[in-house]
Design a protein around this motif. Sequence first.
Motif, PDB file in Angstrom:
ATOM      1  N   ALA B   9       0.828  -1.208   0.000  1.00  0.00           N
ATOM      2  CA  ALA B   9       0.000   0.000   0.000  1.00  0.00           C
ATOM      3  C   ALA B   9       0.862   1.258   0.000  1.00  0.00           C
ATOM      4  CB  ALA B   9      -0.909   0.002   1.213  1.00  0.00           C
ATOM      5  N   TYR B  10       2.124   1.151   0.437  1.00  0.00           N
ATOM      6  CA  TYR B  10       2.938   2.352   0.508  1.00  0.00           C
ATOM      7  C   TYR B  10       3.748   2.632  -0.741  1.00  0.00           C
ATOM      8  CZ  TYR B  10       0.801   3.532   4.700  1.00  0.00           C
ATOM      9  OH  TYR B  10      -0.163   3.894   5.595  1.00  0.00           O
ATOM     10  N   ARG B  11       3.544   1.789  -1.761  1.00  0.00           N
ATOM     11  CA  ARG B  11       4.018   2.256  -3.069  1.00  0.00           C
ATOM     12  C   ARG B  11       3.220   3.511  -3.379  1.00  0.00           C
ATOM     13  NH1 ARG B  11       2.413  -0.175  -7.270  1.00  0.00           N
ATOM     14  NH2 ARG B  11       1.025  -1.732  -6.386  1.00  0.00           N
ATOM     15  N   ARG B  12       3.794   4.387  -4.208  1.00  0.00           N
ATOM     16  CA  ARG B  12       3.022   5.566  -4.619  1.00  0.00           C
ATOM     17  C   ARG B  12       2.021   5.134  -5.686  1.00  0.00           C
ATOM     18  NH1 ARG B  12       3.016  10.383  -2.781  1.00  0.00           N
ATOM     19  NH2 ARG B  12       4.736  10.839  -1.372  1.00  0.00           N
ATOM     20  N   LEU B  13       0.751   5.269  -5.370  1.00  0.00           N
ATOM     21  CA  LEU B  13      -0.277   4.903  -6.351  1.00  0.00           C
ATOM     22  C   LEU B  13      -0.936   6.173  -6.857  1.00  0.00           C
ATOM     23  CD1 LEU B  13      -2.087   1.906  -4.584  1.00  0.00           C
ATOM     24  CD2 LEU B  13      -0.192   1.827  -6.199  1.00  0.00           C
ATOM     25  N   SER B  14      -1.387   6.140  -8.110  1.00  0.00           N
ATOM     26  CA  SER B  14      -2.173   7.269  -8.609  1.00  0.00           C
ATOM     27  C   SER B  14      -3.541   7.229  -7.919  1.00  0.00           C
ATOM     28  CB  SER B  14      -2.366   7.146 -10.117  1.00  0.00           C
ATOM     29  OG  SER B  14      -3.273   6.104 -10.392  1.00  0.00           O
ATOM     30  N   VAL B  15      -4.272   8.321  -8.019  1.00  0.00           N
ATOM     31  CA  VAL B  15      -5.600   8.382  -7.393  1.00  0.00           C
ATOM     32  C   VAL B  15      -6.473   7.228  -7.907  1.00  0.00           C
ATOM     33  CG1 VAL B  15      -7.732   9.738  -7.320  1.00  0.00           C
ATOM     34  CG2 VAL B  15      -5.542  10.858  -6.926  1.00  0.00           C
ATOM     35  N   GLU B  16      -6.414   7.003  -9.229  1.00  0.00           N
ATOM     36  CA  GLU B  16      -7.235   5.935  -9.817  1.00  0.00           C
ATOM     37  C   GLU B  16      -6.814   4.552  -9.318  1.00  0.00           C
ATOM     38  OE1 GLU B  16     -10.071   4.989 -11.226  1.00  0.00           O
ATOM     39  OE2 GLU B  16     -10.371   7.090 -10.650  1.00  0.00           O
ATOM     40  N   GLU B  17      -5.492   4.364  -9.266  1.00  0.00           N
ATOM     41  CA  GLU B  17      -4.988   3.068  -8.777  1.00  0.00           C
ATOM     42  C   GLU B  17      -5.388   2.834  -7.328  1.00  0.00           C
ATOM     43  OE1 GLU B  17      -0.816   2.319 -11.256  1.00  0.00           O
ATOM     44  OE2 GLU B  17      -0.843   3.741  -9.577  1.00  0.00           O
ATOM     45  N   ARG B  18      -5.285   3.884  -6.511  1.00  0.00           N
ATOM     46  CA  ARG B  18      -5.621   3.745  -5.093  1.00  0.00           C
ATOM     47  C   ARG B  18      -7.108   3.435  -4.947  1.00  0.00           C
ATOM     48  NH1 ARG B  18      -2.599   2.571  -1.229  1.00  0.00           N
ATOM     49  NH2 ARG B  18      -1.300   4.449  -1.180  1.00  0.00           N
ATOM     50  N   ARG B  19      -7.922   4.158  -5.708  1.00  0.00           N
ATOM     51  CA  ARG B  19      -9.362   3.960  -5.630  1.00  0.00           C
ATOM     52  C   ARG B  19      -9.710   2.511  -5.989  1.00  0.00           C
ATOM     53  NH1 ARG B  19     -14.207   4.512  -8.260  1.00  0.00           N
ATOM     54  NH2 ARG B  19     -15.783   5.557  -6.986  1.00  0.00           N
TER      55      ARG B  19
END
Lengths: 217, 217
Positions: B9-19
Amino acid sequence: MTPQAATPAYRRLSVEERRSQLLDAALSLFAHRAPEDVSLDDVAEAAGVSRPLVYRYFPGGKQQLYEAALRSAAEELEHCFDEPREGPLLPRLARALDRYLAFVDLHDAGFSALLQGGSVVETSRTTAIVDGVRRAAAQHILRHLDVADPGPRLRMTVRMWITAVEAASLIWLDEDKQPPLDELRDWLVDQFGAVLSVTARRDPQTAALVDALAADG
Amino acid sequence: MTPQAATPAYRRLSVEERRSQLLDAALSLFAHRAPEDVSLDDVAEAAGVSRPLVYRYFPGGKQQLYEAALRSAAEELEHCFDEPREGPLLPRLARALDRYLAFVDLHDAGFSALLQGGSVVETSRTTAIVDGVRRAAAQHILRHLDVADPGPRLRMTVRMWITAVEAASLIWLDEDKQPPLDELRDWLVDQFGAVLSVTARRDPQTAALVDALAADG
């Protein structure tokens, strides 16, 4: 909501009579409007009584009244499938469907609102009442089939057909009650025969039943 | 719910990826438990993120997350019936059912909870999402039937069959996933053929379709 002296509501009714009068008034309102569009004032007015009187009988308010009305409708629906076990099976099923479809016709809006869900007064308790009707209908039909110990494929066939009948009722209400009731009834009875025959191809118990039905026809 | 430094989860995800990561976590929880038994803490934990992060993406809380997860499941379900219009019809229907039943198998508890209603997070919006899937499935099937302007009896037959498939799925989950998926699929396809034939007796359009299917078989 002023009490009107001349209405039949002011006859002296027993507690049971009064309760059943209020339930009838509620059922006829719920039958033609979605539950969220029926108020306790409407029920009081339809029964020709005061709102406090409605509360005296149903202190839980609209939710309690709705559930009681629903339970009384469910009992009526369960009776539809309670047909004497005499004569050939498919005509018995046709008579049960006649009663069921007459109920759908009479309680149209209330029937849709209930089965389509999404009503604000729907709860797991009201869902359980509706499921109870489905189960009772399946048990009645299985008893009519006169199979000692119905297996999973036969039970599943009966339950699927009951759901298809429910769907047909909702679509029928949506489509301005077309086709005519007699045609819808015969169509549903024929479907029952057809799905039993499909199950018969993969289930010896259902195959024996289909043979018996053909002999009995 | 302390953030754990080593989780993906602490990889940097884009907003879309996180969602979409949060939705996946929610879907897999809703798939195996009734919605009322899933908390936002559970979702945060499954996704390996903090509860405030879940709230940042879904400020409406569990209801919003549930609806979003449901919408994403609905899209997946609608795709099940999106089959290329090539080759004989009944095998196409069998392939669509394979995908649909695989979905039911994978999302068992969530699928039951949703369709059986009575869930505390069910609303008219969630009901509308489920109805949308039914409508989309009916439209896909009608397109496959290749009938220019399907009449009421044909449409009603397709919708009744879809409801019967839904009922079969719920019963199948209830009965410990018996019969095996392949048998269930073939049984449902055969039922479709059988109910079309019953409708064909009273509807010329369906009769022409049944003839075409027999030729195409």
